[in-house]
Design a protein around this motif. Structure first.
Motif, short mmCIF file in Angstrom:
data_model
loop_
_atom_site.label_atom_id
_atom_site.label_comp_id
_atom_site.label_asym_id
_atom_site.label_seq_id
_atom_site.Cartn_x
_atom_site.Cartn_y
_atom_site.Cartn_z
N HIS A 128 0.84 -1.20 0.00
CA HIS A 128 0.00 0.00 0.00
C HIS A 128 0.88 1.25 0.00
CE1 HIS A 128 -3.52 2.51 0.93
NE2 HIS A 128 -2.72 3.14 1.78
N GLU A 159 -7.97 -2.56 -3.54
CA GLU A 159 -6.79 -2.12 -2.79
C GLU A 159 -6.07 -1.00 -3.53
OE1 GLU A 159 -7.55 -5.32 -3.44
OE2 GLU A 159 -8.19 -5.89 -1.40
N GLU A 160 -5.98 -1.14 -4.85
CA GLU A 160 -5.28 -0.12 -5.64
C GLU A 160 -6.11 1.17 -5.69
OE1 GLU A 160 -3.87 -1.70 -9.33
OE2 GLU A 160 -2.50 -0.03 -9.64
N ALA A 163 -5.44 2.92 -2.48
CA ALA A 163 -4.10 3.53 -2.46
C ALA A 163 -4.11 4.84 -3.26
CB ALA A 163 -3.07 2.57 -3.04
#
Ligand code: ZN
Length: 341
Positions: A128, A159-160, A163
């Motif tokens: 991350h 998740e991306e 981030a």
């Protein structure tokens, strides 16, 4: 006008906004070869990039994306240019700012940010922290170049997405996001439209607008838009579908979607509740002009059904898109409701 609030201001005063079309398709038409990093053209051929931007505006776009999709250190490493992410991003936005500011009507410059191309932990090795750093560097470049808003696109991992959202906060930039639901209505990483919108609604740094881009043809994209709007969306919806489906013709790839089909798609997307409507792969200025004319001329209709979408735009690529199932599958929901009782 405060450039940070430009998109939000325009959104409140308009019923719909026309975004732009493809970047890759249009650059290939200008001579880009596959294997070449399009972002290097910001430096090598700035006039061609300015021309591409201008063609979208002439066709009627209110928002256009900068030529910076792969302008992050992870992607540029493949071309030995990882140290140039910030500068190439800045250039893409500076050319765009210049084109937009010469235009007589208000135009939003959206700084395109694509995926890193790497798999994030725990499945992959990209942490991350490193992902945030990569996105932050690109965001700062786009900001320096004069982008009004950042535009995260073609994402497949939650998740991306998170981030990038953290990185955009560090850069103090408003942002929009789209994911690509190209695998039977889910992203490559298995995310449904519903779980994506749930995640977005809980973000500390929520996007100005959120939706879908690319994927498999206009029908599938419309089904995703219906999912986004079926139980209330946290933010305005973006629809940026491909111009049909890629097919080989005379040694190169072309897209099956005609300007007429994309005009029908634009009107259906608006009637389904999308607020920012554009195209993705295969969408040329000719398509955009027809979309703009249709949005202006055709009156708003009822929210379309799946049957209507199929009749107008063609068959879906899959029978189901798992709408109503959570990201982890149906078990999680069952477990949760049991504990909640
Ligand atoms: Zn695309």
């Amino acid at each position: 006008m405060d450039s940070c609030n430009k998109l939000e201001q325009i959104l409140t005063s308009r019923d719909w906004l026309l975004a732009d079309g493809a970047t890759g398709t249009n650059l290939f038409d200008m001579g880009l070869t596959s294997g070449e990093a399009p972002e290097l053209w910001n430096e090598l051929y700035p006039r061609r990039i300015a021309r591409m931007y201008t063609l979208a505006l002439e066709a009627g776009s209110d928002i256009f994306l900068t030529n910076s999709f792969g302008s992050n250190a992870a992607r540029l490493r493949l071309h030995g240019s990882q140290h140039r992410a910030r500068e190439l991003s800045r250039l893409s936005a500076a050319i765009a700012r210049d084109v937009a500011d010469r235009y007589p009507r208000p135009i939003v410059v959206a700084g395109s940010v694509g995926p890193t191309g790497e798999i994030m932990s725990p499945l992959g090795s990209l942490t991350h922290e490193l992902a945030v750093e990569i996105f932050h560097e690109q965001a700062e470049g786009l900001k320096e170049g004069g982008a009004d808003v950042l535009w995260l696109e073609t994402m497949s991992s939650i998740e991306e997405l998170q981030a990038a959202s953290d990185a955009f906060k560090l850069a103090s930039m408003p942002w929009c996001g789209t994911m690509s639901f190209d695998t039977a209505g889910r992203t490559m990483m298995g995310v449904t439209a519903q779980s994506a919108m749930e995640t977005v609604g809980q973000m500390p740094n929520m996007p100005v607008a959120f939706g879908a881009n690319c994927g498999v043809g206009a029908s599938d994209l419309m089904r995703t838009v219906l999912n986004f709007t079926s139980q209330g969306n946290a933010v305005p919806i973006i629809a940026k579908g491909n111009a049909g489906i890629p097919e080989y013709f005379d040694g190169h790839i072309r897209y099956s979607g005609t300007p007429e089909l994309m005009a029908d798609y634009a009107v259906l997307a608006r009637d389904a509740g999308a607020k920012i409507i554009g195209g993705c792969c295969g969408t040329t200025p000719e398509h955009l002009a027809r979309m703009r004319a249709a949005l202006e001329e055709r009156p708003r209709g009822e929210r379309p059904t799946l049957e209507q979408i199929r009749n107008v735009l063609g068959e879906f690529s899959s029978v189901s898109d798992d709408h109503g199932k959570s990201r982890e599958g149906p078990n999680r929901r069952n477990r949760r409701s049991k504990f909640n009782k």
